[in-house]
Design a protein around this motif. Structure first.
Motif, PDB file in Angstrom:
ATOM      1  N   TYR A 160      -4.003   4.996   3.987  1.00 16.27           N
ATOM      2  CA  TYR A 160      -3.022   4.145   3.312  1.00 16.27           C
ATOM      3  C   TYR A 160      -3.637   2.931   2.608  1.00 16.27           C
ATOM      4  O   TYR A 160      -2.907   2.089   2.089  1.00 16.27           O
ATOM      5  N   TYR A 206      -0.636   0.647  -2.442  1.00 16.62           N
ATOM      6  CA  TYR A 206       0.027   1.942  -2.282  1.00 16.62           C
ATOM      7  C   TYR A 206       1.368   1.947  -3.002  1.00 16.62           C
ATOM      8  O   TYR A 206       1.776   2.956  -3.581  1.00 16.62           O
ATOM      9  N   TYR A 207       2.064   0.805  -2.971  1.00 14.94           N
ATOM     10  CA  TYR A 207       3.326   0.648  -3.688  1.00 14.94           C
ATOM     11  C   TYR A 207       3.218  -0.559  -4.613  1.00 14.94           C
ATOM     12  O   TYR A 207       2.767  -1.629  -4.190  1.00 14.94           O
ATOM     13  N   VAL A 284       7.716   8.366   1.300  1.00 15.88           N
ATOM     14  CA  VAL A 284       7.068   7.648   0.206  1.00 15.88           C
ATOM     15  C   VAL A 284       7.958   7.588  -1.030  1.00 15.88           C
ATOM     16  O   VAL A 284       8.063   6.551  -1.694  1.00 15.88           O
ATOM     17  N   GLU A 288       9.020   4.269  -3.192  1.00 16.03           N
ATOM     18  CA  GLU A 288       8.561   4.191  -4.580  1.00 16.03           C
ATOM     19  C   GLU A 288       9.730   4.062  -5.546  1.00 16.03           C
ATOM     20  O   GLU A 288       9.748   3.179  -6.414  1.00 16.03           O
ATOM     21  N   THR A 325       5.926   6.358   8.455  1.00 16.07           N
ATOM     22  CA  THR A 325       6.521   6.219   7.124  1.00 16.07           C
ATOM     23  C   THR A 325       8.019   6.521   7.117  1.00 16.07           C
ATOM     24  O   THR A 325       8.771   5.848   6.397  1.00 16.07           O
ATOM     25  N   ALA A 329      10.606   3.906   5.588  1.00 16.75           N
ATOM     26  CA  ALA A 329      11.552   4.273   4.533  1.00 16.75           C
ATOM     27  C   ALA A 329      12.998   4.026   4.961  1.00 16.75           C
ATOM     28  O   ALA A 329      13.830   3.613   4.142  1.00 16.75           O
ATOM     29  N   LEU A 377       0.300  -2.603   2.052  1.00 15.88           N
ATOM     30  CA  LEU A 377       0.818  -1.503   1.239  1.00 15.88           C
ATOM     31  C   LEU A 377       1.268  -1.978  -0.137  1.00 15.88           C
ATOM     32  O   LEU A 377       1.163  -1.241  -1.122  1.00 15.88           O
TER      33      LEU A 377
END
Length: 416
Positions: A160, A206-207, A284, A288, A325, A329, A377
């Motif tokens: 990650y 990552y984001y 994810v 996103e 995750t 989320a 992240l």
């Protein structure tokens, strides 16, 4: 002739051995992170290509579930040690081949669209490799346990791009220590491991965090995020752990049972994805798309409900994997729903991060890991650190209080 392990007594030799061991752990964890990431991308690309042909995606997902079920049926004919068993040396045998197949099967099912986390795969693979590298003659049990735990955290960080969260994970799973040498070693190993995937994929977050506003309502949401995150995160943690423990004790006799259950589960996931495509995978897509306002108010509510339920159903159907995750989320979906429902869309990214951090910290029972993981992240700016830390600390503390009460609830924690 004595069978007692002969650990090196020369301080210089011991230091060299430990340094080489740390470098080997970092290297192996980094490589594992890259291999599993590439494998995940390969499966995701294969599944995405089927979307061009009507009705082919559900067939491919169902097939992936059946294949995974057959693999796990075969693997579970004998006990597979958990990562914690490997770290604490409770397990007497570490089947490298079976553990490797198990790890790749987890990532395979996530890539096919299953609602489980992929963080368990790199951790268990790195732990198994690290533990096999170091002979008991050269290292004390405490040293081997720490190096194995460091491999877990470093592999998580490599997947990650979160080196500090990886180190925090290492410290959280070894016996509590105030030794700065171990903290520094965990940080060094995790950071070196992350350098390998960074050389390939870069150091971008990552984001990508979009434009946002931090206003007084964000601080009010901190309180709500702590309460919701602690309740849901703790409940999610207890139920998922009970399911995982139960599955580990089961040895399915009928070869068709696991394939049938996972095939049905993947068909259910595909059916939900027809209306909510962001439900696919470990979560994810939700984060996103949500950060960039590509999900509607009603969809956030549906995702907040269906994501954890699908994760628990996946685990109960026999899938192996993590919950990291999916928990992230779920918390992000709740935060986004609150932001849109309160008509403050400009604060949606902040609400998502606060909700995600709270629920993750409670579900992992680690405020430091929850806060660092979210910050790394997204490369969250320093102005967000205070509310994120408040959420993580508050959710973990309240979650531990709730945990003591929930443990007495026979529905959530049935007697074994």
């Amino acid at each position: 002739m004595s069978n007692t392990p002969q650990h090196p007594t020369n301080p210089r030799r011991k230091y060299i051995l430990l340094t080489l061991a740390a470098l080997t752990v970092a290297l192996s964890a980094g490589i594992i992170g890259v291999l599993l990431t590439e494998f995940l991308h390969l499966i995701e690309n294969l599944i995405s290509k089927t979307q061009q042909v009507p009705h082919l995606t559900p067939i491919m997902m169902a097939t992936a579930g059946a294949i995974s079920g057959i693999c796990w049926w075969k693997l579970r004919q004998k006990n597979l040690p958990s990562t914690q068993d490997i770290i604490t040396t409770r397990a007497q045998h570490y089947p490298f081949t079976r553990t490797t197949i198990d790890a790749f099967t987890q990532v395979f099912l996530v890539g096919a669209g299953a609602s489980i986390g992929r963080e368990a795969a790199p951790r268990q693979l790195a732990a198994t490799i690290a533990h096999r590298l170091y002979h008991p003659q050269h290292f004390t049990p405490e040293e081997r346990n720490f190096l194995t735990a460091a491999a877990c955290g470093a592999a998580l960080g490599a997947v990650y791009n979160t080196p500090y969260a990886g180190a925090a994970y290492t410290i959280s799973i070894v016996s509590p220590t105030k030794k700065w040498s171990k903290i520094l070693a965990a940080l060094t190993i995790s950071y070196l491991a992350v350098l390998i995937p960074r050389a390939i994929y870069g150091a971008a977050p990552y984001y990508q965090l979009p434009t946002y506003k931090l206003e007084y309502s964000s601080w009010i949401w901190v309180i709500g995020a702590i309460l919701i995150g602690a309740i849901l995160g703790t409940t999610f943690r207890i139920i998922s752990q009970n399911i995982i423990q139960k599955i580990r004790k089961e040895h399915p006799r009928h070869w068709w049972k696991l394939p049938a259950q996972l095939c049905s589960l993947m068909l259910l996931t595909a059916a939900i994805a027809t209306y909510q495509p962001n439900i696919l995978g470990n979560g994810v897509l939700i984060i996103e798309q949500g950060l960039h306002h590509n999900i509607t108010l009603s969809s956030f509510l549906i995702l907040a409900i269906t994501k954890p339920l699908l994760t628990l159903l996946s685990l109960r159907a026999g899938a192996a994997g993590g919950t990291l995750t999916p928990a992230l989320a779920t918390g992000a979906s709740i935060g986004a729903y609150i932001a849109l429902a309160s008509r403050t869309p400009e604060q949606l990214p902040v609400f998502m991060l606060l909700g995600a951090t709270s629920l993750l910290s409670a579900s992992e029972a680690s405020a430091l890991f929850g806060a660092l993981f979210t910050i790394e992240l997204t490369h969250a700016p320093i102005e967000l650190w205070a509310p994120l830390l408040m959420c993580s600390i508050g959710a973990e503390y309240l979650g531990k209080i709730l945990n003591r009460h929930i443990q007495h609830n026979t529905w959530l924690n049935p007697p074994h």
